[in-house]
Scaffold this motif. Structure first.
Motif, PDB file in Angstrom:
ATOM      1  N   VAL A  18      23.345  65.905  15.836  1.00 40.74           N
ATOM      2  CA  VAL A  18      22.817  66.905  16.743  1.00 40.74           C
ATOM      3  C   VAL A  18      22.763  66.281  18.124  1.00 40.74           C
ATOM      4  CG1 VAL A  18      20.887  68.438  17.247  1.00 40.74           C
ATOM      5  CG2 VAL A  18      21.351  67.758  14.876  1.00 40.74           C
ATOM      6  N   GLY A  19      23.399  66.922  19.092  1.00 34.67           N
ATOM      7  CA  GLY A  19      23.318  66.441  20.462  1.00 34.67           C
ATOM      8  C   GLY A  19      24.276  65.291  20.741  1.00 34.67           C
ATOM      9  N   GLU A  20      24.006  64.630  21.835  1.00 40.76           N
ATOM     10  CA  GLU A  20      24.886  63.574  22.316  1.00 40.76           C
ATOM     11  C   GLU A  20      24.865  62.377  21.370  1.00 40.76           C
ATOM     12  OE1 GLU A  20      25.125  60.421  26.011  1.00 40.76           O
ATOM     13  OE2 GLU A  20      23.519  61.907  25.917  1.00 40.76           O
ATOM     14  N   PRO A  23      23.081  55.591  19.797  1.00 40.04           N
ATOM     15  CA  PRO A  23      22.393  54.914  18.687  1.00 40.04           C
ATOM     16  C   PRO A  23      21.085  55.623  18.368  1.00 40.04           C
ATOM     17  CG  PRO A  23      23.160  53.296  20.279  1.00 40.04           C
ATOM     18  CD  PRO A  23      23.409  54.652  20.880  1.00 40.04           C
ATOM     19  N   GLY A  24      20.882  55.974  17.102  1.00 48.07           N
ATOM     20  CA  GLY A  24      19.657  56.649  16.696  1.00 48.07           C
ATOM     21  C   GLY A  24      19.718  58.156  16.850  1.00 48.07           C
ATOM     22  N   VAL A  25      20.932  58.691  17.002  1.00 43.51           N
ATOM     23  CA  VAL A  25      21.068  60.132  17.197  1.00 43.51           C
ATOM     24  C   VAL A  25      20.531  60.901  15.989  1.00 43.51           C
ATOM     25  CG1 VAL A  25      23.409  60.153  16.247  1.00 43.51           C
ATOM     26  CG2 VAL A  25      22.710  61.962  17.819  1.00 43.51           C
ATOM     27  N   ALA A  26      19.941  62.089  16.259  1.00 43.44           N
ATOM     28  CA  ALA A  26      19.388  62.900  15.170  1.00 43.44           C
ATOM     29  C   ALA A  26      20.523  63.535  14.372  1.00 43.44           C
ATOM     30  CB  ALA A  26      18.483  63.971  15.747  1.00 43.44           C
ATOM     31  N   LYS A  27      20.273  63.745  13.061  1.00 46.04           N
ATOM     32  CA  LYS A  27      21.276  64.362  12.193  1.00 46.04           C
ATOM     33  C   LYS A  27      20.807  65.764  11.817  1.00 46.04           C
ATOM     34  CE  LYS A  27      23.549  60.508  12.250  1.00 46.04           C
ATOM     35  NZ  LYS A  27      22.550  59.541  12.544  1.00 46.04           N
ATOM     36  N   LYS A  28      21.801  66.608  11.463  1.00 45.01           N
ATOM     37  CA  LYS A  28      21.463  67.978  11.082  1.00 45.01           C
ATOM     38  C   LYS A  28      20.578  67.988   9.844  1.00 45.01           C
ATOM     39  CE  LYS A  28      25.126  70.719  13.080  1.00 45.01           C
ATOM     40  NZ  LYS A  28      26.589  70.800  12.993  1.00 45.01           N
ATOM     41  N   LYS A 255      19.818  45.077  15.519  1.00 43.62           N
ATOM     42  CA  LYS A 255      19.615  46.390  16.136  1.00 43.62           C
ATOM     43  C   LYS A 255      20.798  47.303  15.843  1.00 43.62           C
ATOM     44  CE  LYS A 255      16.821  45.080  20.128  1.00 43.62           C
ATOM     45  NZ  LYS A 255      16.527  43.655  19.825  1.00 43.62           N
ATOM     46  N   VAL A 256      20.548  48.616  15.904  1.00 43.76           N
ATOM     47  CA  VAL A 256      21.645  49.573  15.833  1.00 43.76           C
ATOM     48  C   VAL A 256      22.224  49.676  17.234  1.00 43.76           C
ATOM     49  CG1 VAL A 256      22.272  51.974  15.433  1.00 43.76           C
ATOM     50  CG2 VAL A 256      20.626  50.841  13.929  1.00 43.76           C
ATOM     51  N   VAL A 257      23.503  49.261  17.381  1.00 44.08           N
ATOM     52  CA  VAL A 257      24.073  49.255  18.732  1.00 44.08           C
ATOM     53  C   VAL A 257      24.993  50.444  18.992  1.00 44.08           C
ATOM     54  CG1 VAL A 257      23.865  46.782  19.109  1.00 44.08           C
ATOM     55  CG2 VAL A 257      25.916  47.688  18.001  1.00 44.08           C
ATOM     56  N   ALA A 258      25.468  51.068  17.920  1.00 45.43           N
ATOM     57  CA  ALA A 258      26.342  52.231  18.134  1.00 45.43           C
ATOM     58  C   ALA A 258      26.382  53.072  16.884  1.00 45.43           C
ATOM     59  CB  ALA A 258      27.749  51.760  18.494  1.00 45.43           C
ATOM     60  N   GLU A 259      26.734  54.325  17.033  1.00 50.81           N
ATOM     61  CA  GLU A 259      26.929  55.228  15.906  1.00 50.81           C
ATOM     62  C   GLU A 259      28.086  56.138  16.245  1.00 50.81           C
ATOM     63  OE1 GLU A 259      23.934  57.464  13.889  1.00 50.81           O
ATOM     64  OE2 GLU A 259      22.333  56.271  14.806  1.00 50.81           O
ATOM     65  N   GLY A 260      28.625  56.784  15.231  1.00 53.34           N
ATOM     66  CA  GLY A 260      29.615  57.795  15.538  1.00 53.34           C
ATOM     67  C   GLY A 260      30.687  57.931  14.483  1.00 53.34           C
TER      68      GLY A 260
END
Lengths: 300, 444, 338
Positions: A18-20, A23-28, A255-260
């Motif tokens: 969800v959204g941009e 790192p740490g982006v929210a999921k549906k 640390k979480v440095v990236a997601e995608g």
């Protein structure tokens, strides 16, 4: 699932976030959420995850260089280690302070980087051990054969079915110690499935597996998703990650440095930096793939 | 000190009794009659006790037991100073009288400073409780009784504890080094301790009492040889086979049993003394006194421990030893000859253990086939307390255990004094398994 | 040399109460070590509690013998709980040291003169089995274990098993306890419960990851094994006096030898192991002195009788190194896993 040797073509899940993307982006539809989880060993901070969500019914890869804290993070999420601080929840239920066996009973099953096949039990006994809610595992009931006989037969059928799918059925009466390294990995995964989990966490499922077995292992992982399970796995082999993962989370120095998306995330400068340091001109797949280059020492 | 010695000797007899019981099981298997003597169905309960002079049994002393219903019985104390009288009632009081005219000249019943419930004088009331038995001991001493000031007792115990602790340290640093470098919980370490004492005893037997220093020197050398032999003949081959740690531990138990009974085979089940064990006590101040052997023993322990610490800290082999304790695979990878160092560790560990055995023979006092086994758990306690595998920790742990054991007998019955150390051992393993000096990461 | 006499005395050990006591305690050790992988080096403590709990229950609390037997069993359960709650989280070799120390603490408490009224201190306790035993005790008196013997007075059987009614009663009681115990353990280890504890023996983390409460299983195994230890002690107490000098660490080590002789991860191993152990003990204990007396061995008969104890140690070493699965065990069943 078919037991043919034809590779399963991965069906990628998309639109998980969800959204941009950051790192740490929210999921549906997150199945697992961790918040501010920190673990220190003496002066060393092994894990310091601010926020991370694992999408439901998808295959998520957790990658990162050696010593990034991936296995420690696994241990923390599954109750095998206790963080200094932080909260994390599975299906909305907090897991803080929940012992490992209860976490497993809630449907969150993990495997180990160093395979833990129970060598002096037969393959079938290994499988049966995975089944949950057995009356016969209670001390007093176990003495009375008739109380658990029926359930045991059911379990055996279920186990045999799984073993057939994992092509271990011919070995069912052998001691697990006699299996090859790859077969033990398969057995461990099959045993985990006996618990009928919702979320399967695989710690380096491909490490030490004979290349001939890798394709079938990949198929098994893809099939888990097909059957409605969620998979989170740690892997160093970038080809495999690209091939099957729907989502990639990159850890470095705890640390979480990236997601995608697996293809996009590889282009992220933070990832390249974490992995390569100065060797930025080399292709990531070559550097981290275990066939081209000899594997570095195991992370602990 | 008298009572300590007494208790030890009583315990010694007990161990002999254990041997007898085991033997009786082996031969008879079934019910061994308890007391064929005076206790019988008519007199099912008993009053028993010991008559001792400075820990030595006094035989032929007349003991009279009287009770309700006109019950009177008179018995002499036996060769071992013991007496047993069968009495008809339990939950009843009996009067036990020691006839002082039957004592050897110049000695009388004295108070004993170490037991709170000690017999006062030669007439004593014994209550036979629901267990149907009561024990009472008469302690005989020179002339009138005396009491020892509390502070003197404390100092005496403290010195005794340091002495005991230093002796334990010699044994436990070796155990600790062996554990650190090989991972073996070596139960046979007890027999390596006994070896020093038994070898000295054997050599004195050959060369005569005057050659004691020579005998001790040779015994220490032999101890070192034992360590080498054990490593070469047993542990090294097992290392080559990649034997598991649990297996190694049980092997050490088997080895311990075999060697222990081998000693019994040669020196028998009794207690033997080394020359000088009864050396004069020198009064330091107040009631605090030390024998020359005690002083020499402490001096030598400190000397040896300092030498050992120097060896471990500054020599190449010592450094290598610590490196292996820290991380065997890393040490091996950095070119250290792990096998060679382990061989030296066995030699040094056995040498120190053998020396501590000689000191233990003087401290107890006496040589017995199972004397090492009596302090094995204390050695484990000391090693664990300091942090398994850390030699300096073992040194500190030993002193703590030594003082704890000796000091605790100020407050609890002296036959329970080892309990305190064992409780500490369990507590440490539960709450701080890395010990005082160990690092946390080592465990797990 | 009385060869027949030696053989006959030796054979009688197959049915000896001591052998049965060893077999019961060995069965407990098999549950602990062979199946659950718990390194219990304090079995002597469990046995002491069984024996003393029984004796003290009768002598101090005036209980009937069958209730007193449960005091002994209860004491061993409490001991297992006290020992297990903190220690079952420890590494294997730590558990070994903690159990051996705990058993020593029990022995020292039974030995100290501080509680002589209850424990009999160094003399131990006797007379709790009632008339026909060693010493009469009014409390135990009628209604004691010996009184419950339904067999009429007399000698029964045939040599070497020609014995009086009390010996036969002991054998029958021991045999029944042993038969029930073996059946119970056999059922347990071949059930899903047994599967879990065998899994724990192999790798407790793996079992935990499958949702099993590893700690609870280990505790159950510790208690069950401990109760068998107490039954062993009880069996000794039925047959003779209790004395703290019996329950020394050597007893635990002898039990281990007997267990490893028969095979640790087998149900019948402890039985077979104990029988071999005691028959060999008795045989060598008679043979060597007889040989010495006949001038065939160059030492006196007391020394000759000691040789067998040396051999126990040697046997233990050889077994662990060369045949860890025991004489009859299946090689695949038990190699030391940790």
């Amino acid at each position: 699932m078919s037991s043919s040797d034809k590779p399963t073509t991965p069906v990628k899940s998309t639109g998980l976030h969800v959204g941009e993307i950051k790192p740490g982006v929210a999921k549906k539809d997150p199945i697992l959420i961790a918040d501010g989880v920190r673990r220190q060993f003496g002066g060393l901070t092994a894990v310091d995850v601010a926020h991370v969500e694992i999408p439901r019914n998808a295959i998520t890869a957790l990658i990162g260089p050696n010593g990034a804290g991936k296995t420690t993070f696994f241990n923390l999420l599954t109750g095998f280690d206790i963080p200094n601080e932080g909260t994390w929840s599975f299906n909305g239920k907090s897991l803080a302070g929940v012992p490992a066996f209860k976490v497993a009973r809630m449907g969150l099953i993990r495997t180990f980087q160093l395979t833990k096949a129970l060598g002096l039990l037969t393959v079938m006994d290994n499988m049966k051990l995975g089944s949950t809610q057995q009356t016969g595992e209670k001390l007093w009931a176990s003495v009375f054969h008739f109380l658990w006989k029926k359930k045991d037969v059911e379990i055996e059928t279920q186990a045999l079915d799984l073993l057939t799918r994992f092509k271990l059925d011919a070995k069912k009466d052998d001691y697990a110690a006699s299996l090859s390294g790859g077969q033990r990995k398969l057995l461990e995964m099959a045993r985990a499935l006996m618990t009928k989990p919702e979320l399967v966490m695989l710690d380096e499922p491909m490490a030490g597996v004979n290349p001939a077995l890798t394709q079938s292992l990949l198929d098994h992982i893809l099939n888990l998703k097909k059957e409605g399970m969620t998979v989170l796995f740690v892997e160093h082999d970038m080809h495999m990650v690209r091939h099957i993962a729907d989502w990639v989370i990159v850890m470095a120095e705890g640390k979480v440095v990236a997601e995608g998306d697996p293809y996009e995330v590889m282009k992220n400068p933070a990832v390249i930096d974490a992995y390569l340091g100065s060797h930025q001109d080399v292709d990531l797949g070559t550097v981290t793939g275990r066939i081209t280059l000899p594997k570095q020492g195991k992370e602990k | 000190m008298e009572l300590v010695a007494t208790t030890r000797r009583t315990m010694g007899r007990l161990f002999a009794a254990v041997g007898a019981v085991v033997l009786a099981f082996g031969v008879l298997g079934l019910a061994t009659p308890a007391h064929a003597d005076i206790v019988n169905p008519e007199m099912p309960f008993k009053v028993s006790g010991n008559v001792q002079n400075n820990g030595e049994p006094v035989a032929g002393v007349t003991i009279t037991v009287t009770g309700g219903g006109g019950f009177t019985a008179t018995v002499p104390s036996g060769e071992d100073g013991k007496f047993v009288v069968g009495v008809p009632e339990k939950n009843a009081d009996y009067t036990v009288t020691l006839d002082e005219t039957t004592l050897p000249d110049g000695i009388a019943v004295v108070d004993n400073p170490n037991t709170p419930d000690f017999v006062e004088g030669n007439v004593q009331t014994a209550s036979v409780g629901p267990g149907g038995r009561v024990a009472m001991n008469f302690f005989i001493g020179q002339g009138e009784r005396h009491t020892v000031a509390w502070i003197d007792q404390v100092v005496q115990r403290l010195i005794s504890g340091v002495n005991f602790g230093l002796m334990l340290a010699l044994a436990s640093v070796g155990l600790s080094l062996i554990y650190g470098t090989t991972g073996i919980s070596n139960f046979a370490h007890a027999e390596m301790v006994t070896f020093g004492a038994v070898a000295t005893f054997g050599l004195v037997h050959v060369f005569g009492d005057a050659a004691l220093p020579l005998a001790i020197g040779l015994a220490i050398a032999l101890s070192a040889g034992l360590g080498w032999a054990l490593d070469a003949g047993l542990w090294r081959p097992l290392r080559k086979r990649n034997t598991g740690l649990v297996q190694l531990m049980i092997v050490s138990i088997g080895l311990s049993l075999a060697i222990r009974y081998l000693y019994q085979f040669f020196i028998g089940g009794g207690t033997e003394q080394l020359p000088g064990a009864d050396s004069e006590k020198i009064q330091l101040f107040g009631e605090v006194s030390l024998s020359i052997v005690d002083m020499v023993s402490m001096g030598l322990s400190i000397l040896l421990i300092v030498a050992f610490a120097w060896w471990l800290t500054y020599t190449k082999v010592g450094k290598a030893t610590r490196a292996i304790s820290d991380n065997p695979s890393l040490a091996s990878a950095s070119g250290i000859d792990v096998d060679g160092v382990i061989r030296i560790v066995w030699i040094v560990g056995s040498l120190l253990a053998g020396f501590s055995g000689i000191l233990w023979a003087y401290f107890r006092p006496g040589i017995r086939w199972d004397m090492g086994g009596q302090i094995l758990l204390l050695i484990f306690a000391a090693t664990t307390l300091g942090g398994l595998g850390t030699a300096y920790g073992a040194l500190i742990g030993s002193l703590v255990v030594g003082i704890l054991v000796e000091g605790s007998s100020l407050f609890i019955p002296s036959d329970l004094k080892y309990v305190g150390a064992l409780v500490v051992l369990i507590g440490i393993l539960l709450f701080r398994p890395q010990g005082i000096l160990g690092r946390k990461e080592r465990v797990g | 040399m009385d060869v027949l006499g030696i053989l006959s005395s030796t054979a009688s050990f197959i049915l000896d109460p001591t052998t049965m006591a060893y077999a019961l305690a060995g069965l407990g050790l098999a549950v602990h070590f062979g199946f659950a992988g718990l390194l219990n080096m304090g079995m002597a403590g469990f046995m002491a509690l069984g024996a003393y709990g029984y004796a003290i229950g009768i002598l101090t609390f005036g209980l009937p013998w069958y209730l007193a037997a449960f005091v002994g069993i209860g004491a061993s359960i409490v001991f297992a709980l006290i020992l297990g709650i903190p220690t079952l989280r420890l590494r294997g070799d730590y558990l070994a040291i903690v159990t051996i120390a705990a058993a020593e603490i029990i022995r020292l408490f039974l030995l100290t003169s501080a509680f002589v009224d209850v424990t009999g201190s160094a003399d131990g306790l006797s007379g709790f089995n009632g008339p026909g035993g060693t010493v009469t005790n009014p409390i135990a008196g009628a209604g004691g274990f010996n009184d419950s013997n339904p067999i009429p007075d007399g000698e029964y059987g045939f040599p070497p098993f020609l014995d009086d009614e009390r010996t036969w009663y002991l054998r029958i009681v021991g045999g029944i306890i042993l038969a029930v115990g073996v059946y119970f353990v056999w059922r347990l280890v071949n059930s899903p419960w047994g599967r879990v504890i065998k899994g724990i023996r192999e790798d407790e983390e793996a079992v935990r990851s499958l949702g099993k409460n590893v700690f609870a299983y280990k505790m159950q195994a510790l208690i069950i094994g401990g109760v068998f230890g107490a039954l062993g002690g009880l069996m000794l107490a039925f047959s003779t006096n209790v004395n703290s000098g019996v329950y020394v660490t050597s007893l635990t080590f002898f039990l281990w030898t007997a267990l490893l002789l028969g095979g640790a991860a087998t149900v019948f191993g402890p039985l077979v192991g104990s029988a071999i152990f005691w028959v060999l003990q008795a045989f060598l204990g008679l043979l060597f002195p007889a040989l010495a007396k006949a001038g065939l061995l160059p030492f006196d008969s007391i020394q000759a009788a000691q040789i067998r104890f040396i051999l126990i140690g040697v046997a233990l070493v050889l077994l662990v190194v060369f045949r860890p699965q025991g004489i009859f065990g299946n090689k695949k069943e038990l190699t030391f896993v940790k």
